[in-house]
Design an enzyme around this catalytic site. Structure first.
Site, short mmCIF file in Angstrom:
data_model
loop_
_atom_site.label_atom_id
_atom_site.label_comp_id
_atom_site.label_asym_id
_atom_site.label_seq_id
_atom_site.Cartn_x
_atom_site.Cartn_y
_atom_site.Cartn_z
N ARG A 1 42.12 34.45 -8.62
CA ARG A 1 42.12 33.21 -8.61
C ARG A 1 41.08 32.46 -7.87
NH1 ARG A 1 44.82 34.16 -12.49
NH2 ARG A 1 47.21 33.43 -12.74
N GLU B 1 39.71 24.63 -13.01
CA GLU B 1 39.95 25.45 -14.39
C GLU B 1 40.69 24.28 -15.12
OE1 GLU B 1 41.17 29.27 -14.42
OE2 GLU B 1 39.75 29.93 -12.72
N HIS C 1 37.37 32.51 -17.03
CA HIS C 1 38.83 33.03 -16.66
C HIS C 1 39.17 33.93 -18.00
CE1 HIS C 1 42.71 32.49 -14.59
NE2 HIS C 1 42.89 33.79 -15.21
C1 DGY Z 1 46.97 36.33 -15.61
O1 DGY Z 1 47.89 36.81 -16.26
O2 DGY Z 1 47.34 35.82 -14.17
C2 DGY Z 1 45.84 35.86 -15.72
O3 DGY Z 1 44.91 35.30 -15.18
C3 DGY Z 1 45.67 35.22 -17.30
O4 DGY Z 1 46.80 34.12 -16.93
#
Ligand code: DGY
Length: 320
Positions: free
Chosen positions: A239, A268, A286
């Site tokens: 993240r 994002e 992402h």
């Molecule tokens: C997750 O599953 O957390 C990925 O980042 C996609 O959302």
């Protein structure tokens, strides 16, 4: 008996939508736009369950306004930093996620980012594509080799372990920091660091795989970046919240960090425009879990959780 009604705000895989339509009355956002706070609140009065992604934010304010009809939020994601779990719990709303099934896909993207950052993928692609490749020399685009280098992994959960497994295939020496030490069969020779600082000091390559929580925001700050060996490469597929982006930029600009590979950002969608002028920052939007097989598996896992809940069983991936 009437089928439960569920809301699917984003365009999930075809197999997921087909199965959902077979077993539920589905309200699907064909436009595939992120669900806003107002949409989430309005939809909660029309449905029994939802399958949101990390693009739908269940803040404390949103959760306080949810209609009591909504009983389960079956996330199509492993990360749940978009959900205020305490608030959802206090409203008696069950929350699930989709662990395991995206570990390999995400670890593959971490590998792509690590290699791409280490070997000048952005610049190399650009000069060939733009017809600017007009010479060659042994000193041309010399990068950093991963074979034999030390890889530091922060967060040795499922994705961290999947990445370690792939990195072993590249002959890397694995070091890790985790809340608790793994059992020897899971550790497979990786060196445990009970604090993050000692891990940073040996991390020729550093890859982040821990969740974003209030405790991990800006985990990689200026002080910690300074602990990395000179010329280290930073990778983040977890993240954006984990990295102080201004501090990373400063470390890149003074050359202490040689390169970075980033799949996630503080903002994002969009990313950080200040990174764009640096070809040693290899960026992706992402897409860690974005493979066909994984999208199908994430959808199936979210639906398995819904099925269990509506059948009166405990959902396998229940968080609250
Ligand atoms: C997750 O599953 O957390 C990925 O980042 C996609 O959302």
């Amino acid at each position: 008996m009437a089928k439960p009604v569920i809301w699917i705000p984003r365009r999930l895989s075809e197999a997921t939508i087909a199965r959902a339509r077979r077993d539920y009355e589905v309200i699907l956002n064909e436009a595939d736009t992120p669900g806003t706070a107002e949409e989430i609140v309005a939809m909660s009065a029309r449905v029994d369950g939802m399958i949101p992604c990390h693009s739908e934010h269940f803040t404390a304010d949103v959760v306080a306004r949810l209609d009591p009809r909504l009983r389960i939020v079956a996330n199509h994601s492993v990360g749940v930093d978009h959900c205020d779990l305490a608030a959802l719990k206090s409203r008696g709303i069950v929350v699930t996620n989709t662990p395991d099934v995206l570990s390999d896909a995400t670890a593959e993207i971490a590998m792509l980012l690590m290699l791409g950052a280490a070997r000048h993928a952005v610049r190399g692609d650009r000069i060939v594509r733009q017809g600017e490749w007009d010479s060659w020399s042994p000193s041309f685009m010399v990068g950093k080799q991963v074979t034999g280098a030390r890889l530091g992994i922060v967060g040795m959960g499922r994705v961290g372990r999947a990445f370690a497994q792939k990195a072993r295939g590249f002959g890397m020496e694995i070091h890790y920091h985790n809340r608790s030490r793994l059992a020897p069969d899971e550790e497979q020779g990786a060196v445990f660091h009970d604090g993050i600082d000692s891990l940073l000091e040996v991390a020729d390559f550093l890859s982040l795989h821990c969740p974003a929580t209030p405790e991990t925001v800006d985990l990689l700050n200026a002080e910690r970046l300074a602990r990395l060996p000179a010329g280290a490469v930073v990778v983040n597929t977890a993240r954006g919240a984990l990295i102080d982006e201004a501090a990373l930029l400063a470390a890149i600009e003074r050359g202490h960090v040689a390169a970075a590979g980033l799949d996630c950002f503080k903002v994002e969608p969009g990313g950080n425009p200040a990174f764009a002028g640096h070809e040693n920052i290899f960026m992706l939007p992402h897409i860690g879990s974005a493979t066909r097989a994984t999208r199908d598996a994430m959808g199936a896992r979210a639906l398995d959780n819904l099925d269990a809940f509506f059948a009166g069983r405990e959902p396998r991936d229940r968080l609250v």
